[in-house]
Design a protein around this motif. Sequence first.
Motif, PDB file in Angstrom:
ATOM      1  N   CYS A   9       0.806  -1.217   0.000  1.00  0.00           N
ATOM      2  CA  CYS A   9       0.000   0.000   0.000  1.00  0.00           C
ATOM      3  C   CYS A   9       0.846   1.278   0.000  1.00  0.00           C
ATOM      4  O   CYS A   9       1.933   1.320   0.568  1.00  0.00           O
ATOM      5  CB  CYS A   9      -0.907   0.038   1.227  1.00  0.00           C
ATOM      6  SG  CYS A   9      -2.068  -1.340   1.318  1.00  0.00           S
ATOM      7  N   ASN A  10       0.269   2.295  -0.613  1.00  0.00           N
ATOM      8  CA  ASN A  10       0.781   3.663  -0.543  1.00  0.00           C
ATOM      9  C   ASN A  10      -0.378   4.533  -0.067  1.00  0.00           C
ATOM     10  O   ASN A  10      -1.475   4.480  -0.632  1.00  0.00           O
ATOM     11  CB  ASN A  10       1.278   4.128  -1.911  1.00  0.00           C
ATOM     12  CG  ASN A  10       1.648   5.608  -1.947  1.00  0.00           C
ATOM     13  OD1 ASN A  10       1.223   6.342  -2.827  1.00  0.00           O
ATOM     14  ND2 ASN A  10       2.438   6.051  -1.002  1.00  0.00           N
ATOM     15  N   VAL A  11      -0.150   5.310   0.991  1.00  0.00           N
ATOM     16  CA  VAL A  11      -1.177   6.191   1.543  1.00  0.00           C
ATOM     17  C   VAL A  11      -0.673   7.619   1.467  1.00  0.00           C
ATOM     18  O   VAL A  11       0.482   7.911   1.807  1.00  0.00           O
ATOM     19  CB  VAL A  11      -1.496   5.826   3.013  1.00  0.00           C
ATOM     20  CG1 VAL A  11      -2.439   6.849   3.636  1.00  0.00           C
ATOM     21  CG2 VAL A  11      -2.087   4.433   3.093  1.00  0.00           C
ATOM     22  N   GLU A  12      -1.544   8.518   1.027  1.00  0.00           N
ATOM     23  CA  GLU A  12      -1.264   9.957   1.059  1.00  0.00           C
ATOM     24  C   GLU A  12      -2.209  10.553   2.092  1.00  0.00           C
ATOM     25  O   GLU A  12      -3.431  10.486   1.933  1.00  0.00           O
ATOM     26  CB  GLU A  12      -1.491  10.576  -0.315  1.00  0.00           C
ATOM     27  CG  GLU A  12      -1.089  12.024  -0.414  1.00  0.00           C
ATOM     28  CD  GLU A  12       0.421  12.256  -0.274  1.00  0.00           C
ATOM     29  OE1 GLU A  12       0.799  13.376   0.117  1.00  0.00           O
ATOM     30  OE2 GLU A  12       1.207  11.333  -0.550  1.00  0.00           O
ATOM     31  N   ALA A  13      -1.666  11.082   3.177  1.00  0.00           N
ATOM     32  CA  ALA A  13      -2.470  11.660   4.253  1.00  0.00           C
ATOM     33  C   ALA A  13      -1.929  13.044   4.574  1.00  0.00           C
ATOM     34  O   ALA A  13      -0.834  13.183   5.117  1.00  0.00           O
ATOM     35  CB  ALA A  13      -2.423  10.768   5.494  1.00  0.00           C
ATOM     36  N   ILE A  14      -2.693  14.061   4.195  1.00  0.00           N
ATOM     37  CA  ILE A  14      -2.308  15.459   4.446  1.00  0.00           C
ATOM     38  C   ILE A  14      -3.516  16.169   5.030  1.00  0.00           C
ATOM     39  O   ILE A  14      -4.613  16.097   4.466  1.00  0.00           O
ATOM     40  CB  ILE A  14      -1.868  16.170   3.150  1.00  0.00           C
ATOM     41  CG1 ILE A  14      -0.716  15.418   2.485  1.00  0.00           C
ATOM     42  CG2 ILE A  14      -1.485  17.615   3.416  1.00  0.00           C
ATOM     43  CD1 ILE A  14      -0.396  15.907   1.095  1.00  0.00           C
ATOM     44  N   ASP A  15      -3.332  16.886   6.137  1.00  0.00           N
ATOM     45  CA  ASP A  15      -4.438  17.562   6.819  1.00  0.00           C
ATOM     46  C   ASP A  15      -5.523  16.536   7.118  1.00  0.00           C
ATOM     47  O   ASP A  15      -5.297  15.594   7.838  1.00  0.00           O
ATOM     48  CB  ASP A  15      -4.960  18.744   5.994  1.00  0.00           C
ATOM     49  CG  ASP A  15      -3.876  19.789   5.766  1.00  0.00           C
ATOM     50  OD1 ASP A  15      -3.052  19.987   6.679  1.00  0.00           O
ATOM     51  OD2 ASP A  15      -3.830  20.387   4.677  1.00  0.00           O
ATOM     52  N   CYS A  16      -6.722  16.697   6.539  1.00  0.00           N
ATOM     53  CA  CYS A  16      -7.800  15.734   6.801  1.00  0.00           C
ATOM     54  C   CYS A  16      -8.030  14.792   5.620  1.00  0.00           C
ATOM     55  O   CYS A  16      -9.012  14.053   5.604  1.00  0.00           O
ATOM     56  CB  CYS A  16      -9.086  16.459   7.155  1.00  0.00           C
ATOM     57  SG  CYS A  16      -9.615  17.650   5.920  1.00  0.00           S
ATOM     58  N   TYR A  17      -7.133  14.802   4.648  1.00  0.00           N
ATOM     59  CA  TYR A  17      -7.231  13.878   3.515  1.00  0.00           C
ATOM     60  C   TYR A  17      -6.600  12.534   3.862  1.00  0.00           C
ATOM     61  O   TYR A  17      -5.561  12.469   4.529  1.00  0.00           O
ATOM     62  CB  TYR A  17      -6.460  14.416   2.295  1.00  0.00           C
ATOM     63  CG  TYR A  17      -7.066  15.620   1.649  1.00  0.00           C
ATOM     64  CD1 TYR A  17      -8.293  15.545   1.003  1.00  0.00           C
ATOM     65  CD2 TYR A  17      -6.386  16.837   1.663  1.00  0.00           C
ATOM     66  CE1 TYR A  17      -8.827  16.664   0.389  1.00  0.00           C
ATOM     67  CE2 TYR A  17      -6.918  17.955   1.053  1.00  0.00           C
ATOM     68  CZ  TYR A  17      -8.141  17.865   0.421  1.00  0.00           C
ATOM     69  OH  TYR A  17      -8.672  18.973  -0.186  1.00  0.00           O
ATOM     70  N   LEU A  18      -7.179  11.465   3.360  1.00  0.00           N
ATOM     71  CA  LEU A  18      -6.527  10.163   3.405  1.00  0.00           C
ATOM     72  C   LEU A  18      -6.966   9.392   2.157  1.00  0.00           C
ATOM     73  O   LEU A  18      -8.133   9.066   1.990  1.00  0.00           O
ATOM     74  CB  LEU A  18      -6.904   9.378   4.656  1.00  0.00           C
ATOM     75  CG  LEU A  18      -6.054   8.115   4.888  1.00  0.00           C
ATOM     76  CD1 LEU A  18      -5.914   7.819   6.381  1.00  0.00           C
ATOM     77  CD2 LEU A  18      -6.632   6.898   4.196  1.00  0.00           C
ATOM     78  N   ARG A  19      -6.010   9.184   1.262  1.00  0.00           N
ATOM     79  CA  ARG A  19      -6.252   8.388   0.057  1.00  0.00           C
ATOM     80  C   ARG A  19      -5.259   7.241   0.043  1.00  0.00           C
ATOM     81  O   ARG A  19      -4.158   7.372   0.551  1.00  0.00           O
ATOM     82  CB  ARG A  19      -6.052   9.231  -1.207  1.00  0.00           C
ATOM     83  CG  ARG A  19      -7.044  10.356  -1.345  1.00  0.00           C
ATOM     84  CD  ARG A  19      -6.835  11.115  -2.635  1.00  0.00           C
ATOM     85  NE  ARG A  19      -5.500  11.690  -2.697  1.00  0.00           N
ATOM     86  CZ  ARG A  19      -4.853  11.975  -3.825  1.00  0.00           C
ATOM     87  NH1 ARG A  19      -5.395  11.707  -4.983  1.00  0.00           N
ATOM     88  NH2 ARG A  19      -3.662  12.513  -3.787  1.00  0.00           N
ATOM     89  N   TYR A  20      -5.671   6.116  -0.553  1.00  0.00           N
ATOM     90  CA  TYR A  20      -4.757   4.987  -0.612  1.00  0.00           C
ATOM     91  C   TYR A  20      -4.887   4.249  -1.938  1.00  0.00           C
ATOM     92  O   TYR A  20      -5.906   4.331  -2.618  1.00  0.00           O
ATOM     93  CB  TYR A  20      -5.008   4.018   0.542  1.00  0.00           C
ATOM     94  CG  TYR A  20      -6.246   3.157   0.385  1.00  0.00           C
ATOM     95  CD1 TYR A  20      -6.192   1.945  -0.304  1.00  0.00           C
ATOM     96  CD2 TYR A  20      -7.471   3.557   0.908  1.00  0.00           C
ATOM     97  CE1 TYR A  20      -7.322   1.154  -0.461  1.00  0.00           C
ATOM     98  CE2 TYR A  20      -8.601   2.765   0.758  1.00  0.00           C
ATOM     99  CZ  TYR A  20      -8.521   1.571   0.080  1.00  0.00           C
ATOM    100  OH  TYR A  20      -9.641   0.793  -0.079  1.00  0.00           O
ATOM    101  N   SER A  21      -3.826   3.534  -2.263  1.00  0.00           N
ATOM    102  CA  SER A  21      -3.850   2.567  -3.346  1.00  0.00           C
ATOM    103  C   SER A  21      -3.045   1.364  -2.876  1.00  0.00           C
ATOM    104  O   SER A  21      -1.947   1.527  -2.343  1.00  0.00           O
ATOM    105  CB  SER A  21      -3.260   3.148  -4.633  1.00  0.00           C
ATOM    106  OG  SER A  21      -3.360   2.200  -5.678  1.00  0.00           O
ATOM    107  N   CYS A  22      -3.610   0.166  -3.056  1.00  0.00           N
ATOM    108  CA  CYS A  22      -2.938  -1.054  -2.635  1.00  0.00           C
ATOM    109  C   CYS A  22      -2.963  -2.089  -3.753  1.00  0.00           C
ATOM    110  O   CYS A  22      -3.994  -2.282  -4.401  1.00  0.00           O
ATOM    111  CB  CYS A  22      -3.608  -1.666  -1.405  1.00  0.00           C
ATOM    112  SG  CYS A  22      -3.555  -0.629   0.076  1.00  0.00           S
TER     113      CYS A  22
END
Length: 200
Positions: free
Chosen positions: A159-172
Amino acid sequence: MKKFIIIMIIVMIAFYGCDNGSDFYDREIVVSEDCTIGDLVGLEFDSDSLRCGRKSNVYFGLGEIDESMLFSPLGFYLFHDSASISTLDSIWILETDPVKISTCEKLNIGQMSLSGAFCLHKFDNTVKRESVNYYFNSENNDRGYYFIYSKHAAYKAFCNVEAIDCYLRYSCVVQYNGTYDFSKIPNADDAERKLIGCVL
């Protein structure tokens, strides 16, 4: 007789064209999602796959950096409870700190362009949330949090997660054949963004 010969030719073309024995990725899927909205600002691992949520024994998600403040900035953490030790699941987190790399149990996943090493995370009954190493490589713009989750007797998820401020997106990249052979490095940018901006 002509029909038989034509059928045999079609079968031979299909056999040699479809599988040469070197395709490791026939039981692999890619799952990408934006988990930004509501109480699902996390990534949980169920028996069959992974999804947005914060309800399992082990999950990754956003949490307040300073829980004593009314409006605290958010950070990305690994959350787990006391039952996480008995699940037999394992987590390998990409580390870049040479000191941590030198002392950890490492996972070799082949020729990946990510620098550092995937280190086995060991659950602790006394700690309920832990920080996760943020990865950034300016040469090829790889960024975010990288980890591999092994769901015992079910699947492996890179998995790769991008979490900035209140964002959380992922791709696995999820592999169901029991191996750590992944076809590519996941990219959280593949997830379709739900919100242009977010307010807490």
